[in-house]
Design a protein around this motif. Structure first.
Motif, mmCIF file in Angstrom:
data_model
loop_
_atom_site.group_PDB
_atom_site.id
_atom_site.type_symbol
_atom_site.label_atom_id
_atom_site.label_comp_id
_atom_site.label_asym_id
_atom_site.label_seq_id
_atom_site.Cartn_x
_atom_site.Cartn_y
_atom_site.Cartn_z
ATOM 1 N N ASN A 60 -1.727 39.714 -55.215
ATOM 2 C CA ASN A 60 -0.436 39.737 -55.900
ATOM 3 C C ASN A 60 0.469 40.820 -55.335
ATOM 4 O O ASN A 60 1.677 40.621 -55.159
ATOM 5 C CB ASN A 60 -0.615 39.971 -57.404
ATOM 6 C CG ASN A 60 -1.064 38.715 -58.124
ATOM 7 O OD1 ASN A 60 -0.971 37.613 -57.586
ATOM 8 N ND2 ASN A 60 -1.552 38.873 -59.337
ATOM 9 N N LEU B 38 0.120 39.935 -64.953
ATOM 10 C CA LEU B 38 -0.647 39.381 -63.837
ATOM 11 C C LEU B 38 -1.544 40.476 -63.294
ATOM 12 O O LEU B 38 -1.214 41.647 -63.406
ATOM 13 C CB LEU B 38 0.293 38.918 -62.709
ATOM 14 C CG LEU B 38 1.089 37.639 -62.932
ATOM 15 C CD1 LEU B 38 2.346 37.932 -63.724
ATOM 16 C CD2 LEU B 38 1.463 37.014 -61.611
ATOM 17 N N GLY C 226 -6.364 32.279 -57.607
ATOM 18 C CA GLY C 226 -5.721 32.680 -58.851
ATOM 19 C C GLY C 226 -4.445 31.904 -59.109
ATOM 20 O O GLY C 226 -3.346 32.424 -58.935
ATOM 21 N N VAL D 23 -1.359 30.183 -61.089
ATOM 22 C CA VAL D 23 -0.603 30.458 -62.308
ATOM 23 C C VAL D 23 -0.594 29.167 -63.114
ATOM 24 O O VAL D 23 -0.210 28.110 -62.611
ATOM 25 C CB VAL D 23 0.838 30.896 -61.966
ATOM 26 C CG1 VAL D 23 1.693 30.963 -63.229
ATOM 27 C CG2 VAL D 23 0.816 32.248 -61.270
ATOM 28 N N GLN E 3 -2.287 33.972 -65.028
ATOM 29 C CA GLN E 3 -2.860 33.744 -63.712
ATOM 30 C C GLN E 3 -4.366 33.723 -63.929
ATOM 31 O O GLN E 3 -4.952 34.739 -64.301
ATOM 32 C CB GLN E 3 -2.471 34.842 -62.740
ATOM 33 C CG GLN E 3 -2.909 34.543 -61.322
ATOM 34 C CD GLN E 3 -2.361 35.541 -60.325
ATOM 35 O OE1 GLN E 3 -2.007 36.665 -60.685
ATOM 36 N NE2 GLN E 3 -2.280 35.156 -59.068
#
Lengths: 79, 137
Positions: free
Chosen positions: A55, B20, B107, B109, B120
């Protein structure tokens, strides 16, 4: 970090409603049971860390990178 | 349960109860289509932090064989009862060149299209990468 020693079948309580129990110890592996409310997600730490890292790498691409999206088209599908 | 995928439908605000991974405090995001009419991409924009955004795409566009299976707990947390209740998107990491773009298949969403609750999720036990190339070998 809080360090506790537990034996087989013993548990720890986190907050008011997360319970971690030692179910089995075999060699260098510990099998843990986690009881938590549905609202609490539980993950293996290394998997969670991998997701966090992905991320961070994905976060907030600059305008120049966003332009790459114009060139990204899926491979033609076979019919 | 298997999750159906679909194109994102609206600009309304998605709510991530736990944020997240890596961004636990970022809970509110809007989802906005990006680009021309034929672009499959959208931007997930943090409502409370103008600097934080992610590019997302429905996985079936580039990964037609991707079949994410949600754990029961994840489905329950988002109150998903049927596969059609879910919108699934994957986060895109962009690189130096267009061909360097990858998607996080580990992962995805997942959004409840009715309540707009989102998370997520981690596809535990499914051997999928966090950086799957969108195009090319």
């Amino acid at each position: 970090m809080l360090v506790l020693t537990r034996s087989m079948k013993q548990s720890i309580v986190i907050g008011t409603d997360v319970v971690v129990t030692v179910l089995e110890i075999r060699g260098d592996q510990v099998r843990l049971g986690i009881s938590a409310p549905r609202s609490v997600s539980v993950h293996r730490e290394e998997v969670f860390a991998e997701l966090a890292e992905a991320n961070r790498a994905a976060a907030s691409p600059d305008a120049g990178s966003l332009d790459h999206l114009r060139d990204l088209r899926p491979p033609p599908s076979r019919t | 349960m298997p999750a159906a995928t679909d194109a994102p439908a609206s600009l309304r605000e998605l709510h991530f109860d736990d944020g997240l991974p890596g961004f636990p405090g970022d809970r509110r995001f809007t989802l906005t289509p990006w680009g021309a009419e034929d672009s499959p991409f959208s931007v997930l924009q943090d409502v409370d932090d103008a600097d934080l955004r992610f590019v997302v795409v429905p996985p079936e566009v580039f990964f037609p064989t991707y079949a994410p299976m949600l754990a029961d707990d994840d489905a329950a947390r988002l109150d998903l009862r049927e596969p059609e209740d879910a919108i699934v998107l994957v986060v895109v990491t962009l690189g130096a060149r267009p061909a360097d773009a990858t998607a996080n298949l580990l992962g995805p969403v997942v959004v409840n299209r009715h309540s707009l609750a989102a998370a997520q999720v981690v596809l535990a036990g499914q051997d999928v990468p966090t950086r799957a190339p969108l195009v090319g070998p």
